[in-house]
Design an enzyme around this catalytic site. Sequence first.
Site, PDB file in Angstrom:
ATOM      1  N   GLY A 128      24.865  11.359 -29.260  1.00 37.91           N
ATOM      2  CA  GLY A 128      24.331  12.018 -28.070  1.00 37.91           C
ATOM      3  C   GLY A 128      24.820  11.336 -26.804  1.00 37.91           C
ATOM      4  O   GLY A 128      25.034  11.985 -25.769  1.00 37.91           O
ATOM      5  N   ALA A 129      25.016  10.024 -26.891  1.00 31.11           N
ATOM      6  CA  ALA A 129      25.478   9.284 -25.715  1.00 31.11           C
ATOM      7  C   ALA A 129      26.864   9.768 -25.284  1.00 31.11           C
ATOM      8  O   ALA A 129      27.196   9.741 -24.101  1.00 31.11           O
ATOM      9  CB  ALA A 129      25.477   7.793 -26.005  1.00 31.11           C
ATOM     10  N   GLY A 185       0.847  -1.200   0.000  1.00 28.88           N
ATOM     11  CA  GLY A 185       0.000   0.000   0.000  1.00 28.88           C
ATOM     12  C   GLY A 185       0.878   1.245   0.000  1.00 28.88           C
ATOM     13  O   GLY A 185       2.030   1.229  -0.447  1.00 28.88           O
ATOM     14  N   GLY A 186       0.349   2.303   0.568  1.00 28.82           N
ATOM     15  CA  GLY A 186       1.092   3.568   0.591  1.00 28.82           C
ATOM     16  C   GLY A 186       2.392   3.464   1.353  1.00 28.82           C
ATOM     17  O   GLY A 186       3.294   4.280   1.169  1.00 28.82           O
TER      18      GLY A 186
END
Length: 533
Positions: free
Chosen positions: A420-421, A185-186
């Site tokens: 770009g790498a 859960g949370g």
Amino acid sequence: MVFGATFKIYNSKIVNNQDKLQQLIDLRVKARQGGGEKRIDTQHQKGKYTARERLEMLLDEGSFEEYDMFVTHRSHDFGMEDKVFLSDGVITGHGTIDGRIVYVFSQDFTVFGGSLSETFAQKICKVMDQAMKVGAPIIGINDSGGARIQEGVKSLAGYAEIFQRNIMASGVIPQISAIFGPCAGGAVYSPALTDVVIMSDKTSYMFVTGPKVTKTVTGEAISEEDLGGATVHATKSGVAHFRADDEDEGIMLIRKMMEYFPQNNLEDPPTTECHDPIERKEDTLNEIIPDSTSEPYDVKDIIYSIVDDQEFLEFHRHFAKNITVGFAKFNGQPVGIVANQPNFLAGVLDIDASRKAARFVRLCDSFNIPIITLVDVPGFLPGSTQEYGGIIIHGAKLLFAYGEATVPKITITLRKSYGGAHDVMGSKQLRGDINYAWPTAEIAVMGPKGAIEVLEGRKIKEFSDPEAAAKYAEEKEAEYRNMFANPYQAARYGYIDDVIEPRNTRFRIIRALQTLATKKDSLPAKKHGNIPL
Ligand code: HXC
């Protein structure tokens, strides 16, 4: 009345000091029994330690000082007034690891399944607040059934109080989470907000919604282990940085990790005496890069041979294996290492690799840990899966993390560094402080094959003889390789500070770190950047 039921602290029959002392001893004994022998046995039968046993193993012997042992819940609903346990399901306090202070909380599954009540949350918040005041790490051991159902909304508020503190502490003090049982859960969001998550194999799980709700809502039938076990989070989601074989290994990992972290963001990480010669030359490194640029090798062989004593604490070992990240030391000084891994997917950057490395770079930068980057990257992974998944955003995270980091940044290009790498992986223009390359480095816009397809594609298609076409392409590729696939083009422009002999790498890194010890760099004044999340 059940075990641990309401007791009277102010027993009117107690009149003398001896009785008062005995009362204290009795209460302490009672608190240390948690939810009682039967539940402790059940815990052991599941292959789990109790909350107190875990702290004993984690902290230096005799160093634990407990807070709030006499805290109990204040709930009256559902007959809760008859079910009261000292400590209320979480053990909190401080102790030391290798002599350095840490604050801790350890959830006690034997008391209401370690579920979180109002007072339980207050106890955790108290140690978090003290850790912040003192400037010391906080370590949380999670083993809990989530919000205490009998307390309803007060439990939810308690979680939110903890989340807020996790957020305020982020980047100020190291926060480490061990998951040694349920975390659902949370409740999962507190560990998720911390710097490091360790899960024990087969005895822990984390999910926002469990198998029952999953089945009801989506129809998918899935076990706890397959939905949120340690293997899932260490390999698929990346939520867990470490999957420990058992709790013993998990605790050992926490102690080991503390060797690399400073106490807080205003301190440098602790240095240790180094017995590994700093001028140690590794001749094997001169031969380690295969002649064929497409042949893989294991970048970890390089890491182990250059760091102190071959010790490398690898984060996310099973997740996004095309990039390797972790802590090591050079001349006793902690560093973070980020290395493309040619052994897996040729070391390409994809969504998961970008996320993994970006978070690690930011972790290092938060805690003044210099970053050593080893580059062998063919580029970003092409394809619709990556584009639809947002490789643009995720790749930008890594770019942002490197460009923002102000710690010393030393980059060594081993082989490929394309497109770009190249820019992303700690390049000079992203404020790389010292950028070296091995003679085997190829720093270019793209690899020879791709380049020739673009530049000569039309001409190659005009050949009527396929053999002649292939020969022409080969010649052009060789020409391109000679011209661009080397470190000297980049070195000519000063993007690479020096081309170094591979066997000298350890020494060159150590000297670079010494040079950068007094480095000062900053960011323009701002509230915070808007990293592409
Ligand atoms: C109160 C709880 C509890 C809870 C377990 N117990 N969870 N008590 N509140 N949330 C108690 C049980 O009653 C039992 O008490 C003891 O703990 C051990 O539980 P068992 O079920 O016997 O253990 P086990 O079979 O190992 O199962 C563990 C479990 C299961 C899977 C965690 O107990 C369970 O499903 N619990 C409920 C989980 C849940 O739905 N929590 C709320 C999630 S929502 P006795 O007296 O018999 O020993 C949430 C929201 C947070 O957390 C939001 C934050 C933003």
